[in-house]
Enzyme design. Structure first.
Site, PDB file in Angstrom:
ATOM      1  N   LYS A  96       0.962  -1.121   0.048  1.00 50.23           N
ATOM      2  CA  LYS A  96       0.043  -0.067   0.023  1.00 50.23           C
ATOM      3  C   LYS A  96       0.903   1.290   0.037  1.00 50.23           C
ATOM      4  O   LYS A  96       1.751   1.155   0.762  1.00 50.23           O
ATOM      5  CB  LYS A  96      -0.865   0.088   1.087  1.00 50.23           C
TER       6      LYS A  96
ATOM      7  N   LYS B 246      -2.199  -1.484  -3.835  1.00 47.45           N
ATOM      8  CA  LYS B 246      -3.029  -0.343  -3.822  1.00 47.45           C
ATOM      9  C   LYS B 246      -2.161   1.009  -3.963  1.00 47.45           C
ATOM     10  O   LYS B 246      -1.308   0.916  -3.178  1.00 47.45           O
ATOM     11  CB  LYS B 246      -3.824  -0.326  -2.461  1.00 47.45           C
TER      12      LYS B 246
HETATM   13  C1  PBG Z   1      -7.274   3.449   5.475  1.00 42.95           C
HETATM   14  C2  PBG Z   1      -7.446   3.558   4.150  1.00 42.95           C
HETATM   15  C3  PBG Z   1      -7.396   4.548   3.149  1.00 42.95           C
HETATM   16  C4  PBG Z   1      -7.855   3.984   2.050  1.00 42.95           C
HETATM   17  C5  PBG Z   1      -8.358   2.520   2.160  1.00 42.95           C
HETATM   18  N1  PBG Z   1      -8.328   2.303   3.456  1.00 42.95           N
HETATM   19  C6  PBG Z   1      -6.832   5.588   3.086  1.00 42.95           C
HETATM   20  C7  PBG Z   1      -5.603   6.002   3.502  1.00 42.95           C
HETATM   21  O1  PBG Z   1      -4.594   5.278   3.896  1.00 42.95           O
HETATM   22  O2  PBG Z   1      -5.134   7.114   3.754  1.00 42.95           O
HETATM   23  C8  PBG Z   1      -8.310   4.580   0.608  1.00 42.95           C
HETATM   24  C9  PBG Z   1      -9.258   3.992  -0.185  1.00 42.95           C
HETATM   25  C10 PBG Z   1      -9.203   5.004  -1.512  1.00 42.95           C
HETATM   26  O3  PBG Z   1      -8.886   6.154  -1.751  1.00 42.95           O
HETATM   27  O4  PBG Z   1     -10.320   4.852  -2.257  1.00 42.95           O
HETATM   28  N2  PBG Z   1      -6.014   3.285   6.051  1.00 42.95           N
END
Ligand code: PBG
Length: 324
Positions: free
Chosen positions: A195, A248
């Site tokens: 991520k 992601k």
């Molecule tokens: C929680 C999380 C996030 C997203 C999914 N889970 C935000 C982040 O990490 O700031 C982002 C999902 C999206 O942008 O569609 N940490």
């Protein structure tokens, strides 16, 4: 093969030829639909930065899950915005927490759709970071305990799968161990394994009211410049017991999806994140591109790169198109 013996255009002559030689097709079977649960009753508030998406009270979430099920979508992914946030992220693991309520509601009303729950703390902490703070620094190992407790609480509420996204080291192992100790050895983990610290989460942070109040997430989420590191991150999660791995965002990281698919033989998910959705929505609203074509092209690219599962805010739209 060379021109003029080989003419690539021969097999592009008409739609039937095109269909016959098409290498990648989208399927409703691959889709996961993210939903945002908020407190209240009969509440449905449009998320301005994500046209077509809403913050939904638990009753409306049940209805939305029902619609998804009717379209053949196999799973929803739940996020929650609690009534109150605090330093300890209490709302994340509360027995009657907002996502716990939403899970129960969906499992009651739509038993045959899978309910996946995001496991992170940023929506629940007053400071908006994904873990416990000490001197403004996110503490890894104390956060693991809270993430594990959250995962167990969500499994207890009825979640079919948990999806840790906090990017703490050891989070998959900590959650696996806690689930097993509490007799949830059959609850799988979909790990947000690679991520990235991405600008494309911008619209989501409005949706989930989870923007960090200071600083950024660079000390725990990955540097967009790195791909070898993604492979190391994924290998760690596989070793810790992940059942499904995730990359992601998706579109800016198709190379990472491709490599992950080559190197690991676990089901691979890709998250087509909020910014990837909203920028196409915005351009389409100005008449600058065709939303449906851009949607299909984006999702097809994610699948072509190697994703088995696609998490997307377009799940309903693309399902409608595929069901035609
Ligand atoms: C929680 C999380 C996030 C997203 C999914 N889970 C935000 C982040 O990490 O700031 C982002 C999902 C999206 O942008 O569609 N940490």
């Amino acid at each position: 093969m060379q021109f003029p013996e080989y003419r690539a255009r021969r097999l592009r002559k008409n739609e039937n030829f095109q269909r016959l030689i098409r290498e990648t097709s989208l399927s409703v079977d691959d889709l996961v639909y993210p939903l945002f649960a908020v407190p209240g009753k009969n509440f449905k508030k449009p998320i301005l930065s994500m046209p077509g998406q809403f913050q939904l009270s638990v009753d409306n979430i049940g209805r939305e899950a029902q619609k998804a099920r009717e379209l053949g979508i196999p799973a929803v992914l739940l996020f929650g915005i609690p009534a109150e946030k605090d330093e300890m992220a209490t709302g994340a693991f509360a027995k009657d927490g907002i996502v716990q309520q939403a899970v129960k509601r969906i499992k009651n009303e739509v038993p045959d759709i899978l309910v996946i729950t995001d496991v992170c703390l940023c929506e629940y902490t007053s400071h908006g970071h994904c873990g416990m703070l000490e001197k403004d620094c996110v503490q890894n190992d104390t956060t693991l305990e809270v993430l594990a407790e959250t995962a167990v609480s969500l499994a207890r509420a009825g979640a079919d799968m948990v999806a840790p996204s906090a990017m703490m080291d050891g989070q998959v192992a900590a959650i696996r161990e806690a689930l097993d100790e509490n007799s949830f050895e059959d609850t799988p983990i979909m790990a947000y394994a690679a991520k990235y610290e991405s600008s494309f989460y911008g619209p989501f942070r409005e949706a989930a009211e989870s923007a960090p109040q200071f600083g950024d997430r660079k000390t725990y989420q990955m540097d967009p410049a790195n791909a070898d590191e993604a492979i190391r991150e994924i290998a760690l999660d596989v070793g810790e017991g992940a059942d499904i791995i995730m990359v992601k965002p998706a579109l800016a990281y198709l190379d990472v999806i491709y490599r992950a698919k080559q190197e690991f033989d676990l089901p691979l998910a890709a998250y087509n994140v909020s910014g990837e959705y909203s920028m196409i929505k915005a351009a389409a609203s100005l008449g600058w591109l065709d939303e449906e074509k851009a949607m299909v092209e984006s999702l097809t690219a994610i699948k072509r790169a190697g994703a088995d599962i696609i998490i997307t805010y377009w799940a309903k739209e693309v399902a409608k198109l595929l069901n035609k």
